[in-house]
Motif scaffolding. Structure first.
Motif, PDB file in Angstrom:
ATOM      1  N   TRP A 250     113.951  39.969  78.286  1.00 21.22           N
ATOM      2  CA  TRP A 250     113.805  38.953  79.332  1.00 21.22           C
ATOM      3  C   TRP A 250     112.358  38.799  79.785  1.00 21.22           C
ATOM      4  N   ASN A 251     111.434  39.365  78.994  1.00 23.04           N
ATOM      5  CA  ASN A 251     109.997  39.286  79.308  1.00 23.04           C
ATOM      6  C   ASN A 251     109.682  39.887  80.676  1.00 23.04           C
ATOM      7  N   LYS A 252     110.345  41.006  80.980  1.00 22.07           N
ATOM      8  CA  LYS A 252     110.096  41.699  82.243  1.00 22.07           C
ATOM      9  C   LYS A 252     109.434  43.040  81.975  1.00 22.07           C
ATOM     10  N   ASP A 253     108.732  43.533  83.002  1.00 22.64           N
ATOM     11  CA  ASP A 253     108.029  44.812  82.879  1.00 22.64           C
ATOM     12  C   ASP A 253     108.810  45.966  83.508  1.00 22.64           C
ATOM     13  N   VAL A 254     109.850  45.656  84.261  1.00 23.79           N
ATOM     14  CA  VAL A 254     110.682  46.683  84.880  1.00 23.79           C
ATOM     15  C   VAL A 254     112.144  46.275  84.732  1.00 23.79           C
ATOM     16  N   ARG A 255     113.026  47.197  85.039  1.00 22.52           N
ATOM     17  CA  ARG A 255     114.456  46.929  84.980  1.00 22.52           C
ATOM     18  C   ARG A 255     114.814  45.724  85.840  1.00 22.52           C
ATOM     19  N   CYS A 256     115.752  44.898  85.386  1.00 22.47           N
ATOM     20  CA  CYS A 256     116.184  43.724  86.146  1.00 22.47           C
ATOM     21  C   CYS A 256     116.749  44.167  87.491  1.00 22.47           C
ATOM     22  N   GLU A 257     116.404  43.442  88.542  1.00 23.31           N
ATOM     23  CA  GLU A 257     116.947  43.772  89.862  1.00 23.31           C
ATOM     24  C   GLU A 257     118.459  43.579  89.864  1.00 23.31           C
ATOM     25  N   ASN A 258     118.935  42.542  89.169  1.00 20.06           N
ATOM     26  CA  ASN A 258     120.378  42.300  89.044  1.00 20.06           C
ATOM     27  C   ASN A 258     120.868  42.856  87.705  1.00 20.06           C
TER      28      ASN A 258
END
Length: 298
Positions: A54-62
């Protein structure tokens, strides 16, 4: 309850589903890593983080996969990849190898959602409108937000999100601080609910300001808050509680009479957190009893 499957069964299921869905994968939610298997059916935990998709740098908040794993049931959500909308179904399973070893993982089934479905729902044009992406993200956020104070609500506590907030690992060292405003009903009755609401907003903001990003402030209702501290020692929890008490006590709600907020606090602590509602309720009860005892000695 997570379904038990042999490694051969899960491999066959994944291979068959790949013909129908965009992405099918196994995820170790405690390590946020993607799992695969070799030709000899050995489980391999890859180094790739699941949220990189998901092109994120940390775990998804949801993180519905973690939520599903903790609650033992399937969860769904929507996510975006460069403006494209995807539906994610997360199902916890237990994979058993030939030796009987068990591995708790989550089966993620990911599929693109037709633009037409999204556009007709929200009444937008042919092009993906950034406002729609923002709207869906905002909806996810507000599900766990107290509308008055903008801190988290009880649902956030019930779904164990604080265990992995801003953290790839699932925390075991957890401290609960119970905070209750002293004589808040009297303040409401004498000065009005507008002043009472302002006090709640300032208290929530003060608590948030003096905790770490991995920690959480939750409004349980009325003037009651729970602060969840992650990866602290017991001594650190006590020190943080005293700091928060002093900071909240600095809030002045009537300058003319120099009236300041008074907060009662108590805590509970564990080094072996269990993801059951019974365990959470017991920790809340212990924190509440601690608060009552401390109040008697003040």
């Amino acid at each position: 309850m997570a379904e038990k499957l042999s490694l051969q069964n899960i491999k066959n299921a994944i291979e068959s589903m790949k013909s129908f869905f965009d992405i099918v994968r196994l995820v170790d939610t405690t390590k946020t890593t993607v799992i695969s298997y070799d030709e000899e059916l050995n489980i391999l935990k890859e180094q790739e983080r699941c949220y990189k998709l998901w092109n994120k740098d940390v775990r998804c908040e949801n993180c519905t996969s973690m939520c599903g794993a903790l609650e033992g049931c399937a969860k769904t959500k929507y996510e975006f990849i460069e403006g494209d909308l995807y539906h994610v179904s997360s199902r916890p399973v237990v994979v058993c190898d030939e030796s009987g070893n068990e591995c708790k993982v989550v089966l993620e089934i990911i599929n693109g959602v037709s633009d037409d479905v999204l556009f007709h729902k929200f009444g937008v044009s042919d092009q993906m409108d950034q406002s729609v992406i923002s709207l869906i993200s905002e909806i996810y956020h507000k599900v766990y937000e107290d509308p008055l104070t903008r801190v988290y609500n009880r649902r956030y506590l019930d779904e164990f999100i604080y265990l992995y907030k801003n953290n790839d690992e699932v925390a075991k060292q957890i401290g609960f601080i119970m905070a209750d405003l002293s004589k808040f009903k009297e303040i409401n009755d004498l000065l009005g609910h507008d002043i009472g609401d302002r006090i709640l907003i300032e208290v929530a903001a003060t608590l948030k300001e003096h905790i770490e990003p991995r920690d959480s402030v939750i409004r349980m209702g009325g003037d009651e808050f729970v602060i969840v501290l992650v990866n602290y020692t017991k001594e650190m929890v006590v020190a943080k509680m005293e700091l928060l008490r002093k900071e909240v006590n600095k809030i002045c709600y009537n300058e003319q009479e120099q009236s300041y907020v008074v907060v009662d606090m108590g805590y509970s602590y564990t080094e072996a957190f269990k993801t059951t509602k019974e365990f959470v309720n017991q920790m809340l009860k212990e924190a509440d009893e601690s608060m009552y005892l401390m109040k008697k000695h003040i």
